[in-house]
Design a protein around this motif. Sequence first.
Motif, PDB file in Angstrom:
ATOM      1  N   ALA A 145      -0.086   1.701  11.321  1.00 23.43           N
ATOM      2  CA  ALA A 145      -1.173   0.793  10.953  1.00 23.43           C
ATOM      3  C   ALA A 145      -2.044   0.525  12.181  1.00 23.43           C
ATOM      4  CB  ALA A 145      -0.604  -0.501  10.399  1.00 23.43           C
TER       5      ALA A 145
ATOM      6  N   THR B 128       4.199  -1.503  13.840  1.00 21.41           N
ATOM      7  CA  THR B 128       4.401  -1.053  12.460  1.00 21.41           C
ATOM      8  C   THR B 128       5.876  -0.780  12.208  1.00 21.41           C
ATOM      9  OG1 THR B 128       2.203  -0.007  12.497  1.00 21.41           O
ATOM     10  CG2 THR B 128       3.702   0.642  10.731  1.00 21.41           C
TER      11      THR B 128
ATOM     12  N   TYR C  47       1.780   1.489  16.577  1.00 19.59           N
ATOM     13  CA  TYR C  47       2.881   2.102  15.832  1.00 19.59           C
ATOM     14  C   TYR C  47       4.196   1.379  16.120  1.00 19.59           C
ATOM     15  CZ  TYR C  47       4.100   5.989  12.769  1.00 19.59           C
ATOM     16  OH  TYR C  47       4.442   6.755  11.668  1.00 19.59           O
TER      17      TYR C  47
ATOM     18  N   GLN D 201      -3.051  -1.394   7.442  1.00 16.86           N
ATOM     19  CA  GLN D 201      -3.003  -0.037   6.905  1.00 16.86           C
ATOM     20  C   GLN D 201      -4.359   0.366   6.339  1.00 16.86           C
ATOM     21  OE1 GLN D 201      -0.870   2.021   7.593  1.00 16.86           O
ATOM     22  NE2 GLN D 201       1.208   1.204   7.586  1.00 16.86           N
ATOM     23  N   HIS D 202      -5.001  -0.549   5.646  1.00 19.16           N
ATOM     24  CA  HIS D 202      -6.343  -0.246   5.131  1.00 19.16           C
ATOM     25  C   HIS D 202      -7.332  -0.034   6.274  1.00 19.16           C
ATOM     26  CE1 HIS D 202      -5.609  -2.039   0.860  1.00 19.16           C
ATOM     27  NE2 HIS D 202      -5.249  -0.784   0.949  1.00 19.16           N
TER      28      HIS D 202
ATOM     29  N   THR E  27       0.823  -1.213   0.000  1.00 19.48           N
ATOM     30  CA  THR E  27       0.000   0.000   0.000  1.00 19.48           C
ATOM     31  C   THR E  27       0.859   1.266   0.000  1.00 19.48           C
ATOM     32  OG1 THR E  27      -0.149   0.276   2.418  1.00 19.48           O
ATOM     33  CG2 THR E  27      -1.719  -1.252   1.378  1.00 19.48           C
TER      34      THR E  27
ATOM     35  N   LYS F 210      -6.655   1.232   9.204  1.00 16.21           N
ATOM     36  CA  LYS F 210      -6.390   2.591   9.693  1.00 16.21           C
ATOM     37  C   LYS F 210      -7.021   3.641   8.780  1.00 16.21           C
ATOM     38  CE  LYS F 210      -3.185   4.649   8.033  1.00 16.21           C
ATOM     39  NZ  LYS F 210      -1.823   4.553   8.509  1.00 16.21           N
TER      40      LYS F 210
ATOM     41  N   THR G 114       2.108   2.797   2.480  1.00 19.27           N
ATOM     42  CA  THR G 114       1.594   3.673   3.524  1.00 19.27           C
ATOM     43  C   THR G 114       2.657   3.850   4.593  1.00 19.27           C
ATOM     44  OG1 THR G 114      -0.634   2.833   3.088  1.00 19.27           O
ATOM     45  CG2 THR G 114      -0.300   4.062   5.120  1.00 19.27           C
ATOM     46  N   TYR G 115       3.034   5.103   4.858  1.00 21.26           N
ATOM     47  CA  TYR G 115       4.165   5.442   5.724  1.00 21.26           C
ATOM     48  C   TYR G 115       3.650   6.100   6.997  1.00 21.26           C
ATOM     49  CZ  TYR G 115       9.014   7.189   6.520  1.00 21.26           C
ATOM     50  OH  TYR G 115      10.270   7.467   7.012  1.00 21.26           O
ATOM     51  N   SER G 116       2.782   5.409   7.713  1.00 17.43           N
ATOM     52  CA  SER G 116       2.216   5.908   8.961  1.00 17.43           C
ATOM     53  C   SER G 116       1.716   4.694   9.741  1.00 17.43           C
ATOM     54  CB  SER G 116       1.074   6.907   8.694  1.00 17.43           C
ATOM     55  OG  SER G 116       0.112   6.351   7.814  1.00 17.43           O
TER      56      SER G 116
END
Length: 428
Positions: A177, A370, A367, A193-194, A171, A196, A173-175
């Motif tokens: 999950a 993650t 986090y 991630q999705h 994804t 979140k 995504t850099y934050s």
Amino acid sequence: MTTAEHRPAVRPSAPPSTPAAVDPARWPDVAAPPPTSSARRAVTAAVLRHTFARLPLCVRFADGTTVGQGGPLLEIHDPTAFHGRVGGQGLIGFGESYMAGEWDAPDLVAVLTVLAHNAATLIPAPLQRLRGLWALRRPHAQRNTPDGARANISRHYDLSNDLFALFLDDTLTYSAALFRALPATWELLAAAQHRKIDRLLDLAEVGAGSRVLEIGTGWGELAIRAAARGARVTSLTLSREQRDLALERAAAAGLSDRVRIDLCDYREARGTYDAVVSVEMIEAVGAEFWPEYFRTLDDRLAPGGRAAVQAITMPHERMTASRDTFTWIQKYIFPGGLLPSVEAVADAVNDHTRLRTERRDGYGAHYAETLRLWRERFTERADEVAALGFDDTFRRMWTLYLGYSEAGFRSGYLDVQQYLFTKENPAR
């Protein structure tokens, strides 16, 4: 969600091997630190030994002597260089000493977690009161003015899309999950991630026909997911690398007609939207501009609109003590960055906007997991990182960055919040 029973054990970090000679052209301050007097080194050594002696660590020096209460091992290979760097530049020196291979830890995250847990008392109280005399001040050039913000963002996010793709999931995504359960596995990261993203979109009530403003595009996953719900999304970024790839990804998903991505500062945003979403962007705003950031959310929201914001937070007293100082993270990873506190967010919203804080939920343990998954992936793919042109010093720098961040969340020093802000509709 961040109760102790859900917090997994810290796992070994598998630190990279001691680097080859540091390239002075790429890493001048790592290769040749500013000179420090022998007196200052001696005072630093005495202060650090006193500090280490009361911590649950085993600190071993090059001559075989140890200090500490027992716990994860911190090995100081070059005490003279280590004490000189820390004595001269504090935490910047501590980080540069790791980059130079002057200290190491078989379980880096465990060592850093101990240090983060004791962050408020690592420096003796008399020295903390003199912080203004010894702490480096943040460079004026790192202020997040419109021009400064562009330069600061570019230094991190325009490194290489290929680099980020090596350790992020599909994804991109850099934050943080949001997992169903902890600890987590790599195979669950994309779904988390999705989860979140979907929670943020649900908080903002994004659906068919919604007009959505996203502040901070990343690589486009949230914009794509919002557009797939039938929303029309305008997303803002200052990173050319991110914008180019995000546009490609939106086109590949068949959503180009619903996703617009502008190379634009949040202060330049125009228009009115039903929802504003911003994920871990406030950390790049800077304290002096937090009121303007939240006023932008307020100004861009239509009456009755909703804003969903994800933000990393730190303790208020530590934020106020360090907000004007120059840190290793700011020098090497996120120039211009500063984490707000929950209190600082509340003050900015209450004092400068018409927004109402409807809810705030913390997910710090998520986090930590993650970051562990990213760090392990980064370590596993070290050869591919090198093939992209990033040297051993860079790899140690990013290993420390990811481990340092993970430790912050594991210790509880850092947290990540999902906020919902609403704007009253006076017509109702």
